[in-house]
Design a protein around this motif. Structure first.
Motif, PDB file in Angstrom:
ATOM      1  N   MET A 209       0.803  -1.210   0.000  1.00 19.91           N
ATOM      2  CA  MET A 209       0.000   0.000   0.000  1.00 19.91           C
ATOM      3  C   MET A 209       0.840   1.266   0.000  1.00 19.91           C
ATOM      4  O   MET A 209       0.311   2.354  -0.042  1.00 19.91           O
ATOM      5  N   THR A 210       2.168   1.138   0.061  1.00 21.26           N
ATOM      6  CA  THR A 210       3.021   2.318   0.221  1.00 21.26           C
ATOM      7  C   THR A 210       2.755   3.367  -0.850  1.00 21.26           C
ATOM      8  O   THR A 210       2.695   4.563  -0.583  1.00 21.26           O
ATOM      9  N   GLY A 211       2.570   2.904  -2.104  1.00 25.44           N
ATOM     10  CA  GLY A 211       2.385   3.864  -3.185  1.00 25.44           C
ATOM     11  C   GLY A 211       0.936   4.191  -3.466  1.00 25.44           C
ATOM     12  O   GLY A 211       0.631   4.922  -4.400  1.00 25.44           O
ATOM     13  N   ALA A 212       0.025   3.646  -2.675  1.00 21.19           N
ATOM     14  CA  ALA A 212      -1.393   3.859  -2.938  1.00 21.19           C
ATOM     15  C   ALA A 212      -1.820   5.266  -2.553  1.00 21.19           C
ATOM     16  O   ALA A 212      -1.288   5.861  -1.620  1.00 21.19           O
ATOM     17  N   SER A 213      -2.810   5.800  -3.286  1.00 15.81           N
ATOM     18  CA  SER A 213      -3.313   7.123  -2.948  1.00 15.81           C
ATOM     19  C   SER A 213      -4.250   7.018  -1.759  1.00 15.81           C
ATOM     20  O   SER A 213      -4.850   5.972  -1.504  1.00 15.81           O
ATOM     21  N   LEU A 214      -4.387   8.116  -1.015  1.00 15.93           N
ATOM     22  CA  LEU A 214      -5.252   8.126   0.160  1.00 15.93           C
ATOM     23  C   LEU A 214      -6.666   8.511  -0.258  1.00 15.93           C
ATOM     24  O   LEU A 214      -6.858   9.438  -1.041  1.00 15.93           O
ATOM     25  N   PRO A 215      -7.655   7.801   0.259  1.00 12.70           N
ATOM     26  CA  PRO A 215      -9.038   8.124  -0.115  1.00 12.70           C
ATOM     27  C   PRO A 215      -9.471   9.459   0.468  1.00 12.70           C
ATOM     28  O   PRO A 215      -9.060   9.848   1.561  1.00 12.70           O
ATOM     29  N   LYS A 216     -10.287  10.186  -0.300  1.00  7.76           N
ATOM     30  CA  LYS A 216     -10.871  11.433   0.179  1.00  7.76           C
ATOM     31  C   LYS A 216     -12.134  11.122   0.982  1.00  7.76           C
ATOM     32  O   LYS A 216     -12.582   9.977   1.033  1.00  7.76           O
TER      33      LYS A 216
ATOM     34  N   PHE B 212      -7.147  -6.252  14.773  1.00  9.51           N
ATOM     35  CA  PHE B 212      -7.028  -5.158  13.816  1.00  9.51           C
ATOM     36  C   PHE B 212      -5.606  -4.610  13.828  1.00  9.51           C
ATOM     37  O   PHE B 212      -4.977  -4.520  14.890  1.00  9.51           O
ATOM     38  N   GLU B 213      -5.120  -4.229  12.656  1.00  7.44           N
ATOM     39  CA  GLU B 213      -3.979  -3.322  12.613  1.00  7.44           C
ATOM     40  C   GLU B 213      -4.381  -2.129  11.767  1.00  7.44           C
ATOM     41  O   GLU B 213      -4.931  -2.281  10.666  1.00  7.44           O
ATOM     42  N   VAL B 214      -4.124  -0.934  12.301  1.00  4.49           N
ATOM     43  CA  VAL B 214      -4.478   0.305  11.616  1.00  4.49           C
ATOM     44  C   VAL B 214      -3.188   0.983  11.191  1.00  4.49           C
ATOM     45  O   VAL B 214      -2.278   1.208  11.998  1.00  4.49           O
ATOM     46  N   LEU B 215      -3.098   1.322   9.888  1.00  5.00           N
ATOM     47  CA  LEU B 215      -1.901   1.924   9.313  1.00  5.00           C
ATOM     48  C   LEU B 215      -2.238   3.325   8.827  1.00  5.00           C
ATOM     49  O   LEU B 215      -2.723   3.510   7.712  1.00  5.00           O
ATOM     50  N   PRO B 216      -2.031   4.336   9.660  1.00  5.25           N
ATOM     51  CA  PRO B 216      -2.481   5.679   9.282  1.00  5.25           C
ATOM     52  C   PRO B 216      -1.768   6.253   8.069  1.00  5.25           C
ATOM     53  O   PRO B 216      -2.351   7.061   7.333  1.00  5.25           O
ATOM     54  N   GLU B 217      -0.507   5.845   7.829  1.00  9.76           N
ATOM     55  CA  GLU B 217       0.214   6.430   6.697  1.00  9.76           C
ATOM     56  C   GLU B 217      -0.404   6.033   5.363  1.00  9.76           C
ATOM     57  O   GLU B 217      -0.308   6.770   4.370  1.00  9.76           O
ATOM     58  N   THR B 218      -1.057   4.879   5.299  1.00  4.22           N
ATOM     59  CA  THR B 218      -1.744   4.456   4.079  1.00  4.22           C
ATOM     60  C   THR B 218      -3.256   4.409   4.267  1.00  4.22           C
ATOM     61  O   THR B 218      -3.980   3.992   3.359  1.00  4.22           O
ATOM     62  N   GLN B 219      -3.735   4.821   5.424  1.00  2.97           N
ATOM     63  CA  GLN B 219      -5.156   4.800   5.773  1.00  2.97           C
ATOM     64  C   GLN B 219      -5.767   3.426   5.467  1.00  2.97           C
ATOM     65  O   GLN B 219      -6.787   3.290   4.794  1.00  2.97           O
ATOM     66  N   THR B 220      -5.084   2.422   6.016  1.00  3.91           N
ATOM     67  CA  THR B 220      -5.435   1.036   5.749  1.00  3.91           C
ATOM     68  C   THR B 220      -5.818   0.334   7.040  1.00  3.91           C
ATOM     69  O   THR B 220      -5.256   0.603   8.107  1.00  3.91           O
TER      70      THR B 220
ATOM     71  N   GLY C 253      -8.885  -7.054   4.531  1.00  5.37           N
ATOM     72  CA  GLY C 253      -8.279  -5.742   4.741  1.00  5.37           C
ATOM     73  C   GLY C 253      -8.327  -4.871   3.517  1.00  5.37           C
ATOM     74  O   GLY C 253      -8.605  -5.324   2.405  1.00  5.37           O
ATOM     75  N   GLY C 254      -8.085  -3.585   3.725  1.00  5.27           N
ATOM     76  CA  GLY C 254      -8.081  -2.613   2.644  1.00  5.27           C
ATOM     77  C   GLY C 254      -8.211  -1.218   3.214  1.00  5.27           C
ATOM     78  O   GLY C 254      -7.954  -0.979   4.407  1.00  5.27           O
ATOM     79  N   GLN C 255      -8.611  -0.291   2.368  1.00  3.49           N
ATOM     80  CA  GLN C 255      -8.826   1.088   2.800  1.00  3.49           C
ATOM     81  C   GLN C 255     -10.310   1.276   3.099  1.00  3.49           C
ATOM     82  O   GLN C 255     -11.143   1.260   2.186  1.00  3.49           O
ATOM     83  N   PRO C 256     -10.680   1.430   4.363  1.00  2.00           N
ATOM     84  CA  PRO C 256     -12.097   1.563   4.703  1.00  2.00           C
ATOM     85  C   PRO C 256     -12.658   2.907   4.239  1.00  2.00           C
ATOM     86  O   PRO C 256     -11.927   3.885   4.065  1.00  2.00           O
ATOM     87  N   HIS C 257     -13.951   2.932   4.065  1.00  2.00           N
ATOM     88  CA  HIS C 257     -14.683   4.146   3.673  1.00  2.00           C
ATOM     89  C   HIS C 257     -14.396   5.274   4.664  1.00  2.00           C
ATOM     90  O   HIS C 257     -14.417   5.078   5.882  1.00  2.00           O
TER      91      HIS C 257
ATOM     92  N   MET D 192     -14.307   5.817   8.567  1.00  2.00           N
ATOM     93  CA  MET D 192     -13.101   6.163   9.312  1.00  2.00           C
ATOM     94  C   MET D 192     -12.926   7.683   9.328  1.00  2.00           C
ATOM     95  O   MET D 192     -13.196   8.361   8.339  1.00  2.00           O
ATOM     96  N   VAL D 193     -12.515   8.208  10.454  1.00  2.00           N
ATOM     97  CA  VAL D 193     -12.216   9.633  10.588  1.00  2.00           C
ATOM     98  C   VAL D 193     -10.714   9.746  10.816  1.00  2.00           C
ATOM     99  O   VAL D 193     -10.195   9.401  11.891  1.00  2.00           O
ATOM    100  N   TRP D 194     -10.002  10.191   9.782  1.00  2.00           N
ATOM    101  CA  TRP D 194      -8.553  10.372   9.876  1.00  2.00           C
ATOM    102  C   TRP D 194      -8.261  11.828  10.203  1.00  2.00           C
ATOM    103  O   TRP D 194      -8.782  12.729   9.550  1.00  2.00           O
TER     104      TRP D 194
END
Length: 575
Positions: free
Chosen positions: A15-22, A55-63, A134-138, A149-151
């Motif tokens: 996920m390092t190169g993945a874009s962050l969801p808006k 759960f593991e939460v990865l804020p840098e990739t919002q995953t 796993g993935g990028q949650p809404h 998710m509220v980042w």
């Protein structure tokens, strides 16, 4: 556990190169968007015994990466297992009772994960599923009014994030049964977070493991949680804690997690915990989760009644009533929502109406009738009367909370609160306490350890009122819950005195008694059949319902609301 960590590491690299969801991304299906409603026949066959959620939460990739171990008892013959899970969190692997399934054994096209079982499970049999996903949650647009998710970042730039799921449901983050009666018997949580962050969550803290790279895993266990109340909240928290000696003889642990630099404000809010508990235990009964905790955590969204870890985001706002309404409202849901849960969203006025009524009732407990009346008057301005409070159908959350989808909207809060105020005046304080206690605990003599969370409904509540009072108040509930318009009290002054007549929607008699003040003397008018007469002198000064006990039509409020709405539209056009 080693494979678990390897999976997380691989996901992080991928996920390092993945874009962050808006906000509002990734989009969710209509299936994931809804919570509640008619229950899927396959899911109706399940009793949800337990969930173990890692759960593991990865804020840098919002995953978000999860491993969910779900145990069920079959209430009828099962040949497939159906759970709700957002398809934005794709499944990597599933095992059933230790047997690894081929990827062709499951599908999730719309957010309802269907798993073909390797063998049929008979009635009364057990089945355990281990789901790796796993993935990028809404991402929520405006939490908590919508979900996801509220980042965020703290004022000093550190990661700070939280989940909120009341509207769309638990399937935004973990595989679950997304309807009110889908509560598991027990949930164990393992939340792995980056170095320096903490993860307060539901129930009892079992321990914190420090991993070799500085990350930590926070382990919690909670009994019979409301499914949307399972919460992930992570930040660089500091903690204030204490205990409360209950009037029932037990001791309740108290915790508040807050952001660094806010200790003085945090301690001010924490000081409200004990008196609030004392009020609820005196008016309602024992705190339902005393063997776990009273927990509150500061969040980057306004608030939510996450069981034993209520979200707080009111910014320590001050109010003339002298207490924090948001903390108080969310805490009220520990009784009305988490202990007493309705099986159908259609009946959620029992959650929101009671939780809203507790604030003016607390104002009365603290300061007396003037504060009570002031707070109720503020609520009265917001009652819209556009839809009936209940429909008598099985509805989703959105079909209740959103006017655009035919729901009563905020009337479940304020109309519900005022209806309870009127009911208390009608049946008396003692009976009202008994009704409330039976609704919350299912018994009149609750003590720590002699009750568990329970389900109820509007019909059950009406039966409780009838049981306690010995009278049928169907006319009361029909008008206030099943019709949109409020009853109108028609006054006619004649030479012979004062005539009163209730004009109630539905055309049924509405025998609501009315107090009339005539030249300072209050007379109670029974209103048998919805009609009453009172002799008063022609020159007498009359005040109808001088203590504002009755929820009824007010032309003044209708004109105020029309003016307020017109001003809001005018301001919107001007801007």
């Amino acid at each position: 556990m080693t494979l678990h960590r390897i999976a997380f590491a691989l996901l992080c690299l991928g996920m390092t190169g993945a874009s962050l969801p808006k906000k509002g991304e990734p989009p969710i299906t209509a299936q994931t968007q809804k919570s509640g409603g008619p229950i899927d026949p396959d899911q109706a066959r399940l009793r949800f015994d337990s969930a173990d959620l890692a759960f593991e939460v990865l804020p840098e990739t919002q995953t978000l990466r999860g491993i969910a171990t779900l145990s069920f008892t079959a209430k009828a013959l099962l040949d497939r297992l159906v759970v709700d899970l957002d398809r934005n969190l794709p499944v990597d692997a599933i095992t059933i009772d230790g047997v690894t399934l081929a990827s062709t054994a499951w599908s999730n096209p719309e957010g309802k994960l269907s798993v073909t079982l390797p063998r049929a499970v008979p009635t009364g049999g057990k089945v355990t599923a281990r789901i790796i996903y796993g993935g990028q949650p809404h991402v929520a647009v405006k939490a908590p009014w919508d979900d996801g998710m509220v980042w965020a970042k703290t004022p000093t730039g550190e990661p700070w994030f939280a989940t909120t799921a009341e509207g769309s449901g638990c399937d935004l983050f973990w595989p679950c049964l997304d309807f009110p009666t889908g509560e598991p018997g027990v949930v164990t949580l393992h939340i792995t977070v980056p170095k320096g962050l903490k993860a307060p969550s539901n129930g009892i803290l079992l321990g914190v493991e420090e991993l070799s790279d500085g990350r930590t895993t926070w382990n919690w266990r909670v009994k019979q949680p409301n499914t949307y109340g399972i919460a992930l909240t992570v930040g660089p928290y500091e903690q204030v804690s204490g205990s409360y000696k209950s009037r029932y003889g037990n001791t309740i642990p108290l915790f508040y997690w807050y952001l660094p630099g806010e200790e003085e404000k945090a301690r001010g809010l924490f000081a409200e915990f004990a008196p609030t508990l004392d009020f609820f235990e005196s008016e309602i009964g024992p705190y339902p989760f005393s063997d776990e905790k009273l927990g509150v955590v500061e969040t980057p969204h306004k608030g939510m009644e996450h069981q034993t870890i209520n979200a707080y985001g009111n910014g320590y706002a001050k109010a003339p009533e002298g207490f924090d309404w948001l903390f108080h409202h969310e805490f009220a849901h520990e009784y009305f929502g988490n202990q007493m849960t309705v099986a159908n969203w259609d009946d959620y006025w029992l959650h929101e109406g009671y939780a809203s009524y507790m604030q003016p009732l607390y104002g009365r407990w603290r300061e007396g009738n003037a504060r009570y009346a002031t707070m109720l008057a503020e609520q009265r301005k917001s009652i819209a009367n556009l839809r009936p409070v209940i429909s008598g159908k099985v509805r989703t959350e959105e079909e209740v909370y959103e006017l655009a989808k035919g729901g009563p909207g905020q009337d479940i809060y304020y109309k519900g609160s005022w209806m309870l105020h009127t009911l208390r005046g009608l049946i008396g304080d003692r009976a009202f306490r008994s009704v409330t206690r039976l609704a919350v605990y299912g018994r009149i003599d609750p003590r720590p350890g002699n009750f568990t969370p329970r389900y109820t409904s509007t019909d059950a509540y009406e039966r409780i009122v009838r049981r306690v009072t010995g009278k049928d108040y169907g006319w009361f509930f029909d008008v206030y819950l099943r019709h949109a318009a409020l009853p109108d009290l028609i006054e006619t002054r004649t030479a012979r005195g004062l005539s009163l007549r209730w004009d109630a929607p539905g055309g049924r008699p509405f025998p609501m008694p009315v107090d009339v003040q005539s030249d300072g003397r209050v007379v109670h008018v029974p209103m048998t059949g919805g009609i009453g007469r009172l002799w008063v002198a022609k020159s007498a000064h009359i005040v109808i319902d001088p203590d504002a006990k009755l929820l009824r039509r007010s032309v003044a409020i209708e004109r105020y609301q029309a003016w307020r709405d017109a001003e809001a539209r005018r301001a919107k056009v001007a801007n």
